[in-house]
Design a protein around this motif. Structure first.
Motif, PDB file in Angstrom:
ATOM      1  N   ASP A 270     -42.489 -27.554  14.447  1.00  0.00           N
ATOM      2  CA  ASP A 270     -42.633 -26.326  13.664  1.00  0.00           C
ATOM      3  C   ASP A 270     -41.268 -25.813  13.223  1.00  0.00           C
ATOM      4  O   ASP A 270     -41.100 -25.345  12.088  1.00  0.00           O
ATOM      5  N   GLY A 271     -40.277 -25.902  14.118  1.00  0.00           N
ATOM      6  CA  GLY A 271     -38.925 -25.476  13.762  1.00  0.00           C
ATOM      7  C   GLY A 271     -38.339 -26.328  12.665  1.00  0.00           C
ATOM      8  O   GLY A 271     -37.636 -25.829  11.770  1.00  0.00           O
ATOM      9  N   LEU A 272     -38.630 -27.627  12.695  1.00  0.00           N
ATOM     10  CA  LEU A 272     -38.137 -28.508  11.632  1.00  0.00           C
ATOM     11  C   LEU A 272     -38.767 -28.152  10.293  1.00  0.00           C
ATOM     12  O   LEU A 272     -38.067 -28.056   9.274  1.00  0.00           O
ATOM     13  N   ILE A 273     -40.079 -27.946  10.280  1.00  0.00           N
ATOM     14  CA  ILE A 273     -40.766 -27.593   9.030  1.00  0.00           C
ATOM     15  C   ILE A 273     -40.235 -26.270   8.479  1.00  0.00           C
ATOM     16  O   ILE A 273     -39.985 -26.135   7.265  1.00  0.00           O
ATOM     17  N   ASP A 274     -40.038 -25.292   9.350  1.00  0.00           N
ATOM     18  CA  ASP A 274     -39.506 -24.002   8.902  1.00  0.00           C
ATOM     19  C   ASP A 274     -38.083 -24.157   8.353  1.00  0.00           C
ATOM     20  O   ASP A 274     -37.695 -23.491   7.384  1.00  0.00           O
ATOM     21  N   THR A 275     -37.303 -25.031   8.984  1.00  0.00           N
ATOM     22  CA  THR A 275     -35.945 -25.287   8.500  1.00  0.00           C
ATOM     23  C   THR A 275     -35.979 -25.890   7.103  1.00  0.00           C
ATOM     24  O   THR A 275     -35.192 -25.511   6.224  1.00  0.00           O
TER      25      THR A 275
ATOM     26  N   TYR B 158     -45.736 -25.755   5.939  1.00  0.00           N
ATOM     27  CA  TYR B 158     -44.666 -25.796   4.948  1.00  0.00           C
ATOM     28  C   TYR B 158     -45.047 -25.007   3.703  1.00  0.00           C
ATOM     29  O   TYR B 158     -44.230 -24.232   3.172  1.00  0.00           O
ATOM     30  N   GLU B 159     -46.260 -25.207   3.216  1.00  0.00           N
ATOM     31  CA  GLU B 159     -46.684 -24.501   2.011  1.00  0.00           C
ATOM     32  C   GLU B 159     -46.689 -22.991   2.229  1.00  0.00           C
ATOM     33  O   GLU B 159     -46.300 -22.226   1.334  1.00  0.00           O
ATOM     34  N   GLU B 160     -47.099 -22.568   3.421  1.00  0.00           N
ATOM     35  CA  GLU B 160     -47.107 -21.129   3.713  1.00  0.00           C
ATOM     36  C   GLU B 160     -45.690 -20.575   3.762  1.00  0.00           C
ATOM     37  O   GLU B 160     -45.396 -19.514   3.209  1.00  0.00           O
TER      38      GLU B 160
ATOM     39  N   ARG C 158     -44.632 -23.138  -1.863  1.00  0.00           N
ATOM     40  CA  ARG C 158     -44.789 -24.279  -2.754  1.00  0.00           C
ATOM     41  C   ARG C 158     -46.075 -25.031  -2.429  1.00  0.00           C
ATOM     42  O   ARG C 158     -46.580 -24.970  -1.309  1.00  0.00           O
ATOM     43  N   THR C 159     -46.578 -25.767  -3.404  1.00  0.00           N
ATOM     44  CA  THR C 159     -47.698 -26.669  -3.189  1.00  0.00           C
ATOM     45  C   THR C 159     -47.160 -28.085  -3.103  1.00  0.00           C
ATOM     46  O   THR C 159     -46.434 -28.541  -3.994  1.00  0.00           O
ATOM     47  N   VAL C 160     -47.496 -28.774  -2.028  1.00  0.00           N
ATOM     48  CA  VAL C 160     -47.003 -30.133  -1.799  1.00  0.00           C
ATOM     49  C   VAL C 160     -47.863 -31.130  -2.565  1.00  0.00           C
ATOM     50  O   VAL C 160     -49.095 -31.031  -2.569  1.00  0.00           O
TER      51      VAL C 160
END
Length: 354
Positions: free
Chosen positions: A149-154, A288-290, A294-296
């Motif tokens: 989760d930390g990686l995605i937020d980064t 990530y989208e939230e 962005r839309t992936v």
């Protein structure tokens, strides 16, 4: 460790000691013209293959520094530490927790090679295979989940950085997929010494024929090597520092996501399992989208393209390691490059989308 071997510790210690005395004002964390800095410890980092990294202690009143040198045998045809420093400092200024300031030193009188100096950040760095990292698997499901989760937020935060401020486009590959494909096609040919793995040729042909349509969305600054082993976490499993900007580029954010998901796919195929607390791809994409707004899209393409890049680099490292063993007089037969298990994983992923 650097695949092509290490430089001698005594020579490194001597050169860095002279640099500390002469250039104390450039040392991250020093007090201006501090002439009291002395090397109290020096060791080689055991992770990372594309460079030679030193962990240098400077006594109890200093956090220490990290020194990065080009590898003895190059992973990349061009290894420009000033670009890494430029990116690292730019993202740190934008609020991404990259170690800064990063100082590129080009004077060869100190170590016989250019080098990069940055502050040392203490914390926990996950191992290269999360499934076998006891600090990950020994934690609760919630503690395990905090890491990806930390990686995605980064990534969401990084992809919002205004890369035009530092004119990074003038030194980085991108911003289009076509430019990235051109760069990596050249890399595959160079790294394979004119005899690249057939799996790479087949996958690159597919990528060229299936590249996404030009997007109307703005391109992003890309980390390039988005994986847990390039993050430093604090005791609460929060991201404390983002490391290794060798592969930074500009392009669609899905290139970073594809790298993360592609490596996750590879690890699961290599070892037959994954960390139970890690989110599924759909959960990670939704997060990530939230976070990014962005839309992936086009993830199939970007995962295949990421596995192409990862295999090309791995194959280069394997070839360097084989040459190093032979130089040491070790004539035991090496596994043929075409039997690299990553090549089979790439072909499996490619087969799912062809």
């Amino acid at each position: 460790m650097a695949t092509g071997g290490f430089r001698e510790d005594d020579a490194l210690r001597d050169g860095l000691s002279r640099w500390l005395v002469s250039q104390a004002e450039l040392v991250p964390g020093s007090r201006g013209g501090d002439q009291t800095l002395r090397i109290t410890s020096l060791s080689h980092a055991t992770a990372g293959l594309a460079n030679e990294t030193l962990l240098v202690g400077l006594g109890p009143d200093h956090d220490g520094i990290v020194v990065r040198l080009p590898p003895m045998e190059p992973t990349f045809a061009v290894y420009d530490l000033s670009i890494q420093a430029r990116v690292q400092n730019a993202v740190a200024e934008a609020g991404i927790p990259a170690p800064a300031p990063a100082v590129a030193v080009h004077d060869l009188q100190w170590l016989g090679a250019p080098f990069l100096v940055m502050p040392r950040v203490e914390g926990y760095i996950p191992g290269p295979a999360p499934l076998f990292d006891e600090q990950i698997t020994g934690g609760s499901v919630d503690e395990q989940r905090r890491l990806p989760d930390g990686l995605i937020d980064t990534l969401a935060a990084l992809h919002a950085v205004d890369w035009s401020v530092g004119d990074l486009q003038s030194v980085l590959v991108g911003p289009t997929v076509d430019e990235a494909l051109e760069f990596w096609t050249g890399y595959v040919e160079w790294a394979g010494n004119g005899d690249p793995l057939p799996a790479l040729g087949r996958a690159l042909d597919w990528c060229r024929g299936n590249r996404p349509a030009a997007s109307t969305a703005a391109p992003s600054l890309l980390w390039g090597d988005a994986r847990l082993g390039n993050l430093v976490f604090d005791r609460s499993r929060r991201v404390h520092a983002v490391l290794d900007w060798d592969l930074a580029a500009i392009g669609p954010p899905e290139m970073d996501l594809g790298w993360y998901f592609g490596l996750d796919f590879m690890m699961e195929r290599l070892f037959g399992d994954r960390v139970p607390g890690f989110p599924s791809k759909s959960e990670a994409v939704a997060r990530y989208e939230e976070r990014s707004g962005r839309t992936v899209s086009d993830l199939d393409f970007h995962e295949v393209f990421a596995l192409v890049r990862a295999l090309a680099i791995n194959d280069r490292h394997q070839r360097i390691a084989t040459r190093a063993r032979r130089a040491r007089g070790d004539d035991r037969p090496a596994r043929p490059p075409r039997e690299n298990p990553m090549a089979q994983i790439l072909l499996e992923r490619l087969g799912a989308v062809e």
